[in-house]
Design a protein around this motif. Structure first.
Motif, PDB file in Angstrom:
ATOM      1  N   LEU A   7     -11.345  -1.318   2.177  1.00  9.47           N
ATOM      2  CA  LEU A   7     -11.273  -1.196   3.635  1.00  9.47           C
ATOM      3  C   LEU A   7      -9.873  -1.516   4.153  1.00  9.47           C
ATOM      4  N   TRP A  10      -7.625   1.369   3.256  1.00  6.83           N
ATOM      5  CA  TRP A  10      -7.913   2.526   4.095  1.00  6.83           C
ATOM      6  C   TRP A  10      -7.348   2.330   5.500  1.00  6.83           C
ATOM      7  N   ARG A  11      -7.455   1.120   6.042  1.00  3.72           N
ATOM      8  CA  ARG A  11      -6.914   0.859   7.385  1.00  3.72           C
ATOM      9  C   ARG A  11      -5.389   0.957   7.396  1.00  3.72           C
ATOM     10  N   ARG A  14      -4.408   4.846   6.991  1.00  2.00           N
ATOM     11  CA  ARG A  14      -5.127   5.791   7.844  1.00  2.00           C
ATOM     12  C   ARG A  14      -4.216   6.843   8.464  1.00  2.00           C
ATOM     13  N   HIS A  15      -3.105   6.474   8.985  1.00  6.81           N
ATOM     14  CA  HIS A  15      -2.226   7.416   9.682  1.00  6.81           C
ATOM     15  C   HIS A  15      -0.949   7.724   8.902  1.00  6.81           C
ATOM     16  N   ARG A  16      -0.939   7.425   7.613  1.00  5.26           N
ATOM     17  CA  ARG A  16       0.252   7.658   6.805  1.00  5.26           C
ATOM     18  C   ARG A  16      -0.090   8.556   5.643  1.00  5.26           C
ATOM     19  N   SER A  17       0.927   9.155   5.063  1.00  5.30           N
ATOM     20  CA  SER A  17       0.751   9.958   3.861  1.00  5.30           C
ATOM     21  C   SER A  17       1.923   9.670   2.937  1.00  5.30           C
ATOM     22  N   THR A  21       0.932   5.351   0.020  1.00  9.95           N
ATOM     23  CA  THR A  21      -0.462   5.372   0.432  1.00  9.95           C
ATOM     24  C   THR A  21      -1.361   5.726  -0.736  1.00  9.95           C
ATOM     25  N   VAL A  25      -4.205   3.156  -2.314  1.00 11.53           N
ATOM     26  CA  VAL A  25      -5.620   3.530  -2.280  1.00 11.53           C
ATOM     27  C   VAL A  25      -6.165   3.682  -3.701  1.00 11.53           C
TER      28      VAL A  25
END
Length: 106
Positions: A7, A10-11, A14-17, A21, A25
């Motif tokens: 979690l 993921w938080r 969430r808005h990155r690539s 990341t 993950v």
């Protein structure tokens, strides 16, 4: 524990690539598998620990070794990838950038 780390990853992602990341993950997924599946199977003694193989007559040494390697890979590899992903996400390995110098005003 694994779900909490998943979690958190993921938080943060969430808005990155990008690779930081993905690495973070991937480490969180390995830790979620290790903490959510492998360690509970050792706790309820479905999987025989490697050091007790000779004392359990029905235990297969190859299976015990295989699950031990799965545990090592998921836990140690998960913490390594999760920590590396966090460090890359926080940009700890980037060098200091000098501020751009602007021409003096007349």
């Amino acid at each position: 524990m694994g779900l909490v780390l998943l979690l958190v990853a993921w938080r943060l992602a969430r808005h990155r690539s990008g690779w930081p990341t993905r690495v973070m993950v991937a480490g969180a997924l390995l830790l979620a598998f290790g903490y959510g599946v492998v360690l509970p199977l050792y706790t309820v003694q479905v999987l025989v620990p490697l050091n007790l193989v000779m004392f359990v007559p029905s235990a297969d040494p190859a299976t015990a070794l295989g699950w031990h390697l799965v545990k090592l890979l998921s836990m140690n590899g998960g913490w390594f990838l999760f920590g590396l992903g966090l460090a890359l996400h926080a940009r700890l390995f980037e060098s200091l950038r000098k501020p751009k110098s602007f021409p003096a005003l007349p």
